[in-house]
Design an enzyme around this catalytic site. Sequence first.
Site, PDB file in Angstrom:
ATOM      1  N   ASP A  10       8.238   2.380   2.897  1.00 21.47           N
ATOM      2  CA  ASP A  10       7.074   3.115   3.398  1.00 21.47           C
ATOM      3  C   ASP A  10       7.020   4.472   2.693  1.00 21.47           C
ATOM      4  OD1 ASP A  10       5.030   4.214   5.264  1.00 21.47           O
ATOM      5  OD2 ASP A  10       5.563   2.479   6.478  1.00 21.47           O
ATOM      6  N   ASP A  37       6.568   4.350  -2.774  1.00 25.92           N
ATOM      7  CA  ASP A  37       5.108   4.280  -2.849  1.00 25.92           C
ATOM      8  C   ASP A  37       4.738   2.970  -3.534  1.00 25.92           C
ATOM      9  OD1 ASP A  37       2.412   4.447  -3.194  1.00 25.92           O
ATOM     10  OD2 ASP A  37       2.432   6.507  -3.981  1.00 25.92           O
ATOM     11  N   ASN A  70       3.223  -6.127   4.281  1.00 26.53           N
ATOM     12  CA  ASN A  70       2.424  -5.646   5.423  1.00 26.53           C
ATOM     13  C   ASN A  70       1.635  -4.359   5.125  1.00 26.53           C
ATOM     14  OD1 ASN A  70       1.973  -5.074   8.514  1.00 26.53           O
ATOM     15  ND2 ASN A  70       3.091  -3.296   7.730  1.00 26.53           N
ATOM     16  N   TYR A  80     -11.320  -2.851   0.957  1.00 26.03           N
ATOM     17  CA  TYR A  80     -10.261  -3.394   1.838  1.00 26.03           C
ATOM     18  C   TYR A  80     -10.499  -4.876   2.084  1.00 26.03           C
ATOM     19  CZ  TYR A  80      -7.682  -3.908   6.325  1.00 26.03           C
ATOM     20  OH  TYR A  80      -6.861  -4.318   7.357  1.00 26.03           O
ATOM     21  N   LYS A  95      -8.278  -8.076   1.134  1.00 28.46           N
ATOM     22  CA  LYS A  95      -7.761  -8.991   2.162  1.00 28.46           C
ATOM     23  C   LYS A  95      -8.189 -10.435   1.889  1.00 28.46           C
ATOM     24  CE  LYS A  95      -5.330  -6.188   4.656  1.00 28.46           C
ATOM     25  NZ  LYS A  95      -3.873  -6.365   4.756  1.00 28.46           N
ATOM     26  N   VAL A 108      -6.001  -4.861  16.421  1.00 28.24           N
ATOM     27  CA  VAL A 108      -4.685  -4.610  17.030  1.00 28.24           C
ATOM     28  C   VAL A 108      -4.584  -3.147  17.455  1.00 28.24           C
ATOM     29  CG1 VAL A 108      -2.194  -4.798  16.718  1.00 28.24           C
ATOM     30  CG2 VAL A 108      -3.729  -6.367  15.513  1.00 28.24           C
ATOM     31  N   THR A 149      -2.914  -0.278  17.366  1.00 32.92           N
ATOM     32  CA  THR A 149      -1.870   0.515  16.703  1.00 32.92           C
ATOM     33  C   THR A 149      -2.215   2.004  16.847  1.00 32.92           C
ATOM     34  OG1 THR A 149      -3.112   0.448  14.654  1.00 32.92           O
ATOM     35  CG2 THR A 149      -1.456  -1.268  14.955  1.00 32.92           C
TER      36      THR A 149
HETATM   37  N1  LIG Z   1      -4.334  -2.785  13.147  1.00 34.45           N
HETATM   38  C1  LIG Z   1      -5.265  -3.718  13.032  1.00 34.45           C
HETATM   39  O1  LIG Z   1      -6.150  -3.846  13.896  1.00 34.45           O
HETATM   40  C2  LIG Z   1      -5.245  -4.680  11.869  1.00 34.45           C
HETATM   41  C3  LIG Z   1      -6.253  -5.645  11.806  1.00 34.45           C
HETATM   42  C4  LIG Z   1      -6.254  -6.550  10.754  1.00 34.45           C
HETATM   43  C5  LIG Z   1      -5.273  -6.485   9.794  1.00 34.45           C
HETATM   44  N2  LIG Z   1      -4.311  -5.536   9.867  1.00 34.45           N
HETATM   45  C6  LIG Z   1      -3.299  -5.540   8.795  1.00 34.45           C
HETATM   46  O2  LIG Z   1      -2.006  -5.488   9.353  1.00 34.45           O
HETATM   47  C7  LIG Z   1      -1.140  -4.723   8.512  1.00 34.45           C
HETATM   48  C8  LIG Z   1      -0.553  -3.557   9.299  1.00 34.45           C
HETATM   49  O3  LIG Z   1      -1.638  -2.817   9.829  1.00 34.45           O
HETATM   50  P1  LIG Z   1      -1.429  -1.515  10.696  1.00 34.45           P
HETATM   51  O4  LIG Z   1      -2.640  -1.392  11.529  1.00 34.45           O
HETATM   52  O5  LIG Z   1      -0.082  -1.485  11.316  1.00 34.45           O
HETATM   53  O6  LIG Z   1      -1.505  -0.397   9.545  1.00 34.45           O
HETATM   54  P2  LIG Z   1      -1.050   1.142   9.604  1.00 34.45           P
HETATM   55  O7  LIG Z   1      -2.008   1.873   8.727  1.00 34.45           O
HETATM   56  O8  LIG Z   1      -0.912   1.586  11.011  1.00 34.45           O
HETATM   57  O9  LIG Z   1       0.382   1.096   8.922  1.00 34.45           O
HETATM   58  C9  LIG Z   1       0.509   0.766   7.578  1.00 34.45           C
HETATM   59  C10 LIG Z   1       1.828   1.279   7.072  1.00 34.45           C
HETATM   60  O10 LIG Z   1       1.805   1.121   5.644  1.00 34.45           O
HETATM   61  C11 LIG Z   1       2.286   2.320   5.066  1.00 34.45           C
HETATM   62  N3  LIG Z   1       1.719   2.516   3.729  1.00 34.45           N
HETATM   63  C12 LIG Z   1       0.421   2.793   3.427  1.00 34.45           C
HETATM   64  N4  LIG Z   1       0.301   3.012   2.102  1.00 34.45           N
HETATM   65  C13 LIG Z   1       1.537   2.860   1.570  1.00 34.45           C
HETATM   66  C14 LIG Z   1       2.045   2.986   0.250  1.00 34.45           C
HETATM   67  N5  LIG Z   1       1.268   3.327  -0.789  1.00 34.45           N
HETATM   68  N6  LIG Z   1       3.363   2.768   0.062  1.00 34.45           N
HETATM   69  C15 LIG Z   1       4.178   2.463   1.107  1.00 34.45           C
HETATM   70  N7  LIG Z   1       3.744   2.344   2.360  1.00 34.45           N
HETATM   71  C16 LIG Z   1       2.444   2.549   2.604  1.00 34.45           C
HETATM   72  C17 LIG Z   1       1.813   3.414   6.020  1.00 34.45           C
HETATM   73  O11 LIG Z   1       2.532   4.626   5.844  1.00 34.45           O
HETATM   74  C18 LIG Z   1       2.041   2.761   7.368  1.00 34.45           C
HETATM   75  O12 LIG Z   1       3.349   2.996   7.862  1.00 34.45           O
HETATM   76  C19 LIG Z   1      -2.008  -4.263   7.346  1.00 34.45           C
HETATM   77  O13 LIG Z   1      -1.855  -5.172   6.277  1.00 34.45           O
HETATM   78  C20 LIG Z   1      -3.399  -4.317   7.909  1.00 34.45           C
HETATM   79  O14 LIG Z   1      -4.367  -4.469   6.906  1.00 34.45           O
HETATM   80  C21 LIG Z   1      -4.276  -4.622  10.878  1.00 34.45           C
END
Ligand SMILES: NC(=O)c1ccc[n+]([C@@H]2O[C@H](COP(=O)([O-])OP(=O)(O)OC[C@H]3O[C@@H](n4cnc5c(N)ncnc54)[C@H](O)[C@@H]3O)[C@@H](O)[C@H]2O)c1
Length: 255
Positions: free
Chosen positions: A42, A69, A97, A162, A166, A195, A197
Amino acid sequence: MSHTVYPSLRNKRVVVTGGGSGIGAAIVESFVRQGARVAFLDIADDDSKQLERQLESSSATPPRYYRCDLKSIDAIRETFVRVRADLGGGIDVLVNNAANDDRHTVQEITEKYWDDRIAVNLRHHLFCAQAVVEDMKAAGGGAIINLGSISWHLALPDLAIYQTAKAGIEGLTRSLARDLGTFGIRVNCVVPGGVRTPRQMKLWHTPDEEARMLGLQCIKARVEPHDVANMVVFLSSDDARMCTGHEYFVDAGWR
Ligand SMILES: NC(=O)c1ccc[n+]([C@@H]2O[C@H](COP(=O)([O-])OP(=O)(O)OC[C@H]3O[C@@H](n4cnc5c(N)ncnc54)[C@H](O)[C@@H]3O)[C@@H](O)[C@H]2O)c1
């Protein structure tokens, strides 16, 4: 809440990208509960170190945070070399993820912004997979789980890049499943709905949007990060030995 423990995941070496917060943190926690040895990548130092501290005291095999990164392919390659050395062997499970769902209009997109968004939402899935394929081949198999999104299935507004990324992840999942299946490597995509979050609640949540979403879901309750993590650990386990090349929705039936 009780959680299933899969004996096949005990002591497995697992890498979770974007594991510092949100769904990724729930996935890290779930694998730790399985007795797996977990590394998470992360860039969010504060959240990631807090998760490390939180799980250090409560688990026999605490996870380890690696700052990486994922937009840098060199950083990905270097980090996997370190993780492999620290975990003492090849990676058995990879969870792709990390993502970032910044909003934009079509007219705001520049070439630079397009490249940057594809790098954060799609490109690293392939290069992280590439970094673990030889480990998994040598072990006679492994599991790769990619996180997709319901967003493009619904064509939500202001998310063109995005959603393109996806959609690409589902194509990549099927391609990798086909190319790597002969080595016993299974590749699947978990597709979350809306979700709850911390980032979603902070940036995009409104009571109206929540009511609209619940109205469209078959089950009238919010999907939580652990609901998604449960599907990820199942697909990573030997119990899912005949599951590959597909998408598995965790969306409470959002239509
Ligand atoms: N939350 C939702 O409702 C939802 C819905 C559909 C899909 N998703 C997918 O589920 C997965 C997790 O989603 P989330 O909501 O927990 O996301 P989030 O944004 O809360 O967390 C994503 C994590 O990825 C890290 N990250 C971002 N850019 C980065 C980089 N360049 N290098 C390293 N780390 C990096 C962030 O620091 C963070 O900890 C994602 O693939 C998202 O697209 C989430």
